[in-house]
Design a protein around this motif. Structure first.
Motif, short mmCIF file in Angstrom:
data_model
loop_
_atom_site.label_atom_id
_atom_site.label_comp_id
_atom_site.label_asym_id
_atom_site.label_seq_id
_atom_site.Cartn_x
_atom_site.Cartn_y
_atom_site.Cartn_z
N ASN A 199 0.84 -1.20 0.00
CA ASN A 199 0.00 0.00 0.00
C ASN A 199 0.87 1.25 0.00
N GLY A 200 0.25 2.40 -0.05
CA GLY A 200 0.97 3.67 -0.12
C GLY A 200 1.84 3.96 1.08
N GLU A 201 1.57 3.32 2.21
CA GLU A 201 2.35 3.53 3.43
C GLU A 201 3.51 2.54 3.55
N GLY A 202 3.69 1.69 2.53
CA GLY A 202 4.79 0.73 2.56
C GLY A 202 4.48 -0.53 3.35
N THR A 203 3.19 -0.81 3.56
CA THR A 203 2.77 -2.00 4.28
C THR A 203 2.23 -3.04 3.30
N ILE A 204 2.60 -4.29 3.52
CA ILE A 204 2.08 -5.37 2.68
C ILE A 204 0.64 -5.66 3.11
N VAL A 205 -0.27 -5.73 2.12
CA VAL A 205 -1.68 -5.97 2.41
C VAL A 205 -2.25 -7.06 1.50
N TRP A 206 -3.29 -7.69 2.01
CA TRP A 206 -4.01 -8.72 1.25
C TRP A 206 -5.45 -8.24 1.05
N ASP A 207 -5.61 -6.95 0.83
CA ASP A 207 -6.92 -6.31 0.67
C ASP A 207 -7.37 -6.46 -0.77
N MET A 208 -8.39 -7.30 -0.98
CA MET A 208 -8.84 -7.60 -2.34
C MET A 208 -9.74 -6.51 -2.93
N GLU A 209 -10.11 -5.50 -2.13
CA GLU A 209 -11.02 -4.46 -2.63
C GLU A 209 -10.35 -3.11 -2.78
N ARG A 210 -9.14 -2.97 -2.31
CA ARG A 210 -8.41 -1.71 -2.36
C ARG A 210 -8.18 -1.26 -3.80
N ASP A 211 -8.38 0.02 -4.04
CA ASP A 211 -8.14 0.62 -5.36
C ASP A 211 -7.09 1.71 -5.20
N GLY A 212 -5.86 1.29 -4.98
CA GLY A 212 -4.77 2.22 -4.72
C GLY A 212 -4.37 3.06 -5.92
N ASP A 265 -6.54 4.21 -8.03
CA ASP A 265 -7.71 5.07 -8.28
C ASP A 265 -8.25 5.01 -9.70
N ASN A 266 -8.39 3.81 -10.24
CA ASN A 266 -8.96 3.69 -11.58
C ASN A 266 -10.34 3.05 -11.57
N GLY A 267 -10.91 2.87 -10.37
CA GLY A 267 -12.25 2.32 -10.27
C GLY A 267 -12.30 0.80 -10.24
N GLU A 268 -11.14 0.14 -10.26
CA GLU A 268 -11.08 -1.32 -10.21
C GLU A 268 -10.22 -1.73 -9.02
N ALA A 269 -10.57 -2.84 -8.40
CA ALA A 269 -9.77 -3.37 -7.30
C ALA A 269 -8.40 -3.78 -7.82
N ASP A 270 -7.34 -3.29 -7.17
CA ASP A 270 -5.98 -3.61 -7.59
C ASP A 270 -5.75 -5.12 -7.63
N TRP A 271 -6.29 -5.82 -6.63
CA TRP A 271 -6.11 -7.27 -6.55
C TRP A 271 -6.57 -7.96 -7.83
N MET A 272 -7.77 -7.57 -8.26
CA MET A 272 -8.33 -8.21 -9.45
C MET A 272 -7.60 -7.78 -10.72
N GLU A 273 -7.05 -6.59 -10.72
CA GLU A 273 -6.23 -6.17 -11.86
C GLU A 273 -4.99 -7.06 -11.96
N VAL A 274 -4.38 -7.38 -10.82
CA VAL A 274 -3.21 -8.26 -10.80
C VAL A 274 -3.62 -9.67 -11.25
N VAL A 275 -4.78 -10.13 -10.79
CA VAL A 275 -5.27 -11.45 -11.21
C VAL A 275 -5.43 -11.49 -12.72
N ASP A 276 -6.01 -10.45 -13.29
CA ASP A 276 -6.21 -10.40 -14.75
C ASP A 276 -4.87 -10.43 -15.50
N ILE A 277 -3.89 -9.69 -14.99
CA ILE A 277 -2.56 -9.69 -15.62
C ILE A 277 -1.97 -11.11 -15.56
N ALA A 278 -2.05 -11.72 -14.38
CA ALA A 278 -1.47 -13.06 -14.19
C ALA A 278 -2.12 -14.09 -15.11
#
Length: 191
Positions: free
Chosen positions: A118-131, A133-146
């Motif tokens: 996250n922005g504070e330098g902490t490792i997170v497993w937050d599947m809903e966070r949109d760090g 700010d593009n309107g999509e959960a970062d977690w799912m964006e990574v899943v799509d890339i993978a």
């Protein structure tokens, strides 16, 4: 899904003092969307080269869209897997895996686990966070890339969902891996 096989049969006649023996040698090549040669090998101590390359691509592609991926686990020894399996069973904590020692793709260098920074330098497993700010959960964006890179995602599993888990099985089952089958690094050309 149906499996398709190419089958080549050779007949070998051997004449011995007691008569003629007929040996039939059958070579079967499995074509289950597996375009990788298989070799025999020891349990690896490093990620499979293709998995390593795709892991690095995943990190790079996520960074381009403002997501910092942290790889939290790669190759895991069979002993380490056994310890994790006992968590929530014979030791304290929650159950985190249904795979005992030798039954995880991590044990064969074919899987990675991830989290996000996250922005504070902490490792997170937050599947809903949109760090980013593009309107999509970062977690799912990574899943799509993978998935686009050829990884299977543990979040798609029917039973035990493993949301931080990606693997490449190269068409090999755990049973085949336990029996010594190993995928080579590069695909066969599909000509």
């Amino acid at each position: 899904m149906r499996n398709f096989f190419n089958r080549t049969v050779w007949f070998l006649f051997i004449t011995t003092a007691g008569g003629t023996l007929l040996y039939t040698l059958i070579e079967i090549q499995d074509r289950r969307a597996n375009t990788y040669y298989v070799e025999e090998g020891e349990v690896p101590s490093d990620l499979h080269p293709t998995v390593e390359r795709k892991k690095n691509q995943l990190i790079d592609e996520a960074e381009i869209i403002g997501i910092e991926v942290v790889i939290t686990e790669e190759v895991r020894s069979i002993e380490e897997q056994e310890e994790i399996y006992e968590q929530g069973r014979s030791t304290e904590g929650e159950v985190v895996t249904n795979a005992d020692g030798g039954e995880s793709y991590h044990n064969y260098g074919l899987a990675i686990d991830f989290a996000l920074m996250n922005g504070e330098g902490t490792i997170v497993w937050d599947m809903e966070r949109d760090g980013n700010d593009n309107g999509e959960a970062d977690w799912m964006e990574v899943v799509d890339i993978a998935k686009g890179l050829g990884f299977d995602w543990g979040g798609d599993w029917r039973s035990f969902k493993d949301y931080p888990h990606f693997q490449m099985d190269f068409g090999l089952s755990i049973k085949e891996l336990k029996n010594g089958k190993r995928p080579k690094a590069e695909p066969i050309s599909e000509s």
